[in-house]
Design a protein around this motif. Structure first.
Motif, PDB file in Angstrom:
ATOM      1  N   ILE A  73       0.842  -1.207   0.000  1.00 33.09           N
ATOM      2  CA  ILE A  73       0.000   0.000   0.000  1.00 33.09           C
ATOM      3  C   ILE A  73       0.873   1.251   0.000  1.00 33.09           C
ATOM      4  N   GLY A  74       0.566   2.166  -0.929  1.00 38.02           N
ATOM      5  CA  GLY A  74       1.319   3.410  -1.063  1.00 38.02           C
ATOM      6  C   GLY A  74       2.496   3.329  -2.013  1.00 38.02           C
ATOM      7  N   LYS A  75       2.812   2.125  -2.524  1.00 40.51           N
ATOM      8  CA  LYS A  75       3.948   1.983  -3.431  1.00 40.51           C
ATOM      9  C   LYS A  75       3.610   2.598  -4.801  1.00 40.51           C
ATOM     10  N   ARG A  76       4.594   3.273  -5.385  1.00 36.27           N
ATOM     11  CA  ARG A  76       4.476   3.822  -6.748  1.00 36.27           C
ATOM     12  C   ARG A  76       4.847   2.708  -7.715  1.00 36.27           C
ATOM     13  N   VAL A  77       3.926   2.347  -8.629  1.00 36.64           N
ATOM     14  CA  VAL A  77       4.099   1.118  -9.392  1.00 36.64           C
ATOM     15  C   VAL A  77       3.721   1.288 -10.864  1.00 36.64           C
ATOM     16  N   ALA A  78       4.282   0.399 -11.666  1.00 33.53           N
ATOM     17  CA  ALA A  78       3.790   0.059 -12.997  1.00 33.53           C
ATOM     18  C   ALA A  78       3.443  -1.420 -12.936  1.00 33.53           C
ATOM     19  N   GLY A  79       2.674  -1.904 -13.901  1.00 24.75           N
ATOM     20  CA  GLY A  79       2.241  -3.294 -13.811  1.00 24.75           C
ATOM     21  C   GLY A  79       2.201  -4.003 -15.148  1.00 24.75           C
ATOM     22  N   GLU A  80       2.757  -5.232 -15.182  1.00 22.73           N
ATOM     23  CA  GLU A  80       2.683  -6.043 -16.397  1.00 22.73           C
ATOM     24  C   GLU A  80       1.228  -6.373 -16.698  1.00 22.73           C
ATOM     25  N   ILE A  81       0.892  -6.449 -17.980  1.00 20.54           N
ATOM     26  CA  ILE A  81      -0.512  -6.359 -18.389  1.00 20.54           C
ATOM     27  C   ILE A  81      -1.229  -7.701 -18.478  1.00 20.54           C
ATOM     28  N   ASN A  82      -0.490  -8.814 -18.520  1.00 19.12           N
ATOM     29  CA  ASN A  82      -1.118 -10.125 -18.681  1.00 19.12           C
ATOM     30  C   ASN A  82      -1.350 -10.778 -17.318  1.00 19.12           C
ATOM     31  N   ALA A  83      -2.611 -11.048 -17.015  1.00 20.28           N
ATOM     32  CA  ALA A  83      -2.971 -11.705 -15.759  1.00 20.28           C
ATOM     33  C   ALA A  83      -3.160 -13.193 -16.045  1.00 20.28           C
ATOM     34  N   ALA A  84      -2.144 -13.993 -15.743  1.00 17.43           N
ATOM     35  CA  ALA A  84      -2.152 -15.424 -16.053  1.00 17.43           C
ATOM     36  C   ALA A  84      -2.943 -16.205 -15.003  1.00 17.43           C
ATOM     37  N   CYS A  85      -3.348 -17.417 -15.379  1.00 17.45           N
ATOM     38  CA  CYS A  85      -4.142 -18.223 -14.445  1.00 17.45           C
ATOM     39  C   CYS A  85      -3.284 -18.809 -13.337  1.00 17.45           C
ATOM     40  N   GLY A  86      -1.972 -19.056 -13.615  1.00 17.61           N
ATOM     41  CA  GLY A  86      -1.071 -19.614 -12.618  1.00 17.61           C
ATOM     42  C   GLY A  86      -1.205 -21.104 -12.415  1.00 17.61           C
ATOM     43  N   ARG A  87      -2.055 -21.770 -13.201  1.00 17.49           N
ATOM     44  CA  ARG A  87      -2.313 -23.195 -12.980  1.00 17.49           C
ATOM     45  C   ARG A  87      -2.009 -24.077 -14.185  1.00 17.49           C
ATOM     46  N   CYS A  88      -1.976 -23.484 -15.387  1.00 12.76           N
ATOM     47  CA  CYS A  88      -1.842 -24.297 -16.594  1.00 12.76           C
ATOM     48  C   CYS A  88      -0.384 -24.661 -16.865  1.00 12.76           C
ATOM     49  N   ASP A  89      -0.169 -25.459 -17.891  1.00  7.95           N
ATOM     50  CA  ASP A  89       1.168 -25.921 -18.241  1.00  7.95           C
ATOM     51  C   ASP A  89       2.063 -24.757 -18.672  1.00  7.95           C
ATOM     52  N   ARG A 102      -5.383 -16.415 -19.806  1.00 13.00           N
ATOM     53  CA  ARG A 102      -5.047 -15.090 -19.276  1.00 13.00           C
ATOM     54  C   ARG A 102      -6.091 -14.047 -19.671  1.00 13.00           C
ATOM     55  N   THR A 103      -6.178 -13.020 -18.850  1.00 15.18           N
ATOM     56  CA  THR A 103      -6.838 -11.786 -19.239  1.00 15.18           C
ATOM     57  C   THR A 103      -5.744 -10.729 -19.404  1.00 15.18           C
ATOM     58  N   LEU A 120      -4.874  -5.432 -10.760  1.00 19.48           N
ATOM     59  CA  LEU A 120      -3.944  -6.399 -11.327  1.00 19.48           C
ATOM     60  C   LEU A 120      -3.509  -7.373 -10.239  1.00 19.48           C
ATOM     61  N   PRO A 121      -3.029  -8.554 -10.616  1.00 15.63           N
ATOM     62  CA  PRO A 121      -2.411  -9.438  -9.611  1.00 15.63           C
ATOM     63  C   PRO A 121      -1.176  -8.777  -9.009  1.00 15.63           C
ATOM     64  N   VAL A 122      -0.959  -8.976  -7.732  1.00 16.29           N
ATOM     65  CA  VAL A 122       0.183  -8.348  -7.062  1.00 16.29           C
ATOM     66  C   VAL A 122       1.494  -8.783  -7.688  1.00 16.29           C
ATOM     67  N   GLU A 123       1.541 -10.011  -8.230  1.00 18.58           N
ATOM     68  CA  GLU A 123       2.781 -10.498  -8.839  1.00 18.58           C
ATOM     69  C   GLU A 123       3.125  -9.751 -10.120  1.00 18.58           C
ATOM     70  N   ASN A 124       2.188  -9.002 -10.673  1.00 21.69           N
ATOM     71  CA  ASN A 124       2.442  -8.238 -11.899  1.00 21.69           C
ATOM     72  C   ASN A 124       3.116  -6.891 -11.637  1.00 21.69           C
ATOM     73  N   LEU A 125       3.191  -6.485 -10.368  1.00 23.44           N
ATOM     74  CA  LEU A 125       3.632  -5.133 -10.061  1.00 23.44           C
ATOM     75  C   LEU A 125       5.152  -5.008 -10.020  1.00 23.44           C
ATOM     76  N   CYS A 126       5.622  -3.828 -10.414  1.00 16.68           N
ATOM     77  CA  CYS A 126       7.017  -3.449 -10.245  1.00 16.68           C
ATOM     78  C   CYS A 126       7.049  -2.083  -9.581  1.00 16.68           C
ATOM     79  N   VAL A 127       7.820  -1.975  -8.515  1.00 19.92           N
ATOM     80  CA  VAL A 127       7.987  -0.682  -7.850  1.00 19.92           C
ATOM     81  C   VAL A 127       8.872   0.203  -8.720  1.00 19.92           C
ATOM     82  N   VAL A 128       8.454   1.454  -8.892  1.00 25.61           N
ATOM     83  CA  VAL A 128       9.198   2.414  -9.706  1.00 25.61           C
ATOM     84  C   VAL A 128      10.040   3.291  -8.787  1.00 25.61           C
TER      85      VAL A 128
END
Length: 320
Positions: A73-89, A102-103, A120-128
């Motif tokens: 919370i409060g982090k300045r971020v950009a985010g990768e755009i593909n939200a993967a399911c995390g379960r498939c091959d 993915r969406t 976005l999923p939290v795993e998509n975030l990058c702190v700037v």
């Protein structure tokens, strides 16, 4: 129901002030958007690309407002755009960007960032980093797409490289390639854009006339279906063509030169945000701010999109 300001496409482009505010589920974050960039993909969506309807936009800079991990919370971020399911091959192989379930933010199945909030999923975030300016940070996504080429190809630095297209993606590809190779030429048709593209001795050419064939690598970023034919004309035997344009090829295109000259053709799409942010840190003189040619408040979205469609425009931003 909480609402927000947003730019939506539902058959026509509209600015609304009562769009439902998204909620962040487990493992996801809600981001207060500060800046959003208009991309050629957004313009193609308005022509029917992907059949998307909803909030547009996938390039942004913002601040995390809500997350079940409070450290974000409060982090300045950009985010990768593909939200993967995390379960498939594909996800198990580390290819979440190609997950068939993915969406994609503002493109497929997930409302985008041309709004006060996005999720976005939290795993998509990058702190700037704080020393990266807003106008640089909002270009993290398109610069990552350019950096993808460096991940896909083993470049020694001695190659002769031609980039076709003087739009924002073509310019970014030329800049990214110039960080590892000394002989980079960008070919376009707009003198003002070619002026912007000049950095670290990058060569420019207005049109194909006089262009010597035999390049080791040709990057096709024209945004037109005819770019592949030009790339084949310029690439040496056993050279490599990198395709960046996501447009259908209209009419008949003779692909025989790919076979005859044993060319390698590489499709290239999204890149990793850490690579993009690292490049910004490592090359602070890379003139990313030059690409910002327009800036509008979100309620002037129609005017912003009109400028983005104009010939001289490179990157038009919306302030939320």
């Amino acid at each position: 129901m909480e609402t927000m300001k947003a730019v939506i496409f539902d058959g026509s482009l509209r600015y609304v002030e009562d769009y439902p505010r998204p909620a962040a589920g487990p493992g996801w974050v809600r981001i207060k958007v500060q800046l959003a960039g208009i991309c050629k993909t957004d313009l193609e969506i308005m022509k029917g690309y992907m059949g998307f309807k909803g909030v547009l936009g996938h390039e942004f800079l913002g601040t995390v407002e809500s997350c079940d991990d409070e450290s974000w919370i409060g982090k300045r971020v950009a985010g990768e755009i593909n939200a993967a399911c995390g379960r498939c091959d594909w996800c198990a192989r580390g290819l979440g960007r190609h997950c068939s379930h993915r969406t994609t933010l503002g493109i497929a199945g997930l409302d985008g960032c041309m709004a006060e909030y996005c999720v976005l999923p939290v795993e998509n975030l990058c702190v700037v980093d704080p020393d990266i300016s807003d106008d640089r940070a909002v270009l993290t996504e398109p610069l990552a797409a350019a950096c993808e080429i460096l991940e896909q190809l083993k470049i020694t630095g001695s190659e002769r490289i031609i980039v076709l297209g003087d739009g924002r993606l073509g310019i970014l590809c030329a800049w990214a390639l110039r960080t590892v190779a000394g002989d980079v030429t960008i070919v376009g048709h707009h003198p003002e854009k070619l002026d912007i593209a000049r950095w670290r001795d990058i060569k420019t050419a207005a049109g194909m006339e006089g262009m010597e064939p035999g390049a080791d690598i040709v990057v096709e970023a024209t945004g037109s279906g005819g770019g592949i034919a030009q790339a084949m004309d310029l690439c040496r035997p056993r050279g490599t063509i990198v395709l960046k344009s996501t447009v259908a090829i209209q009419g008949e295109t003779n692909l025989a030169p790919i076979v005859i000259n044993e060319l390698t053709v590489v499709g290239s799409r999204c890149g990793r945000f850490p690579d993009s942010l690292k490049m910004m840190r490592d090359f602070p003189d890379m003139p990313l701010e030059r690409l910002v040619t327009g800036r509008y408040p979100i309620d002037a979205a129609e005017e912003a999109f009109a400028e983005a469609r104009s010939g001289p425009a490179l990157k038009v931003l919306l302030e939320t």
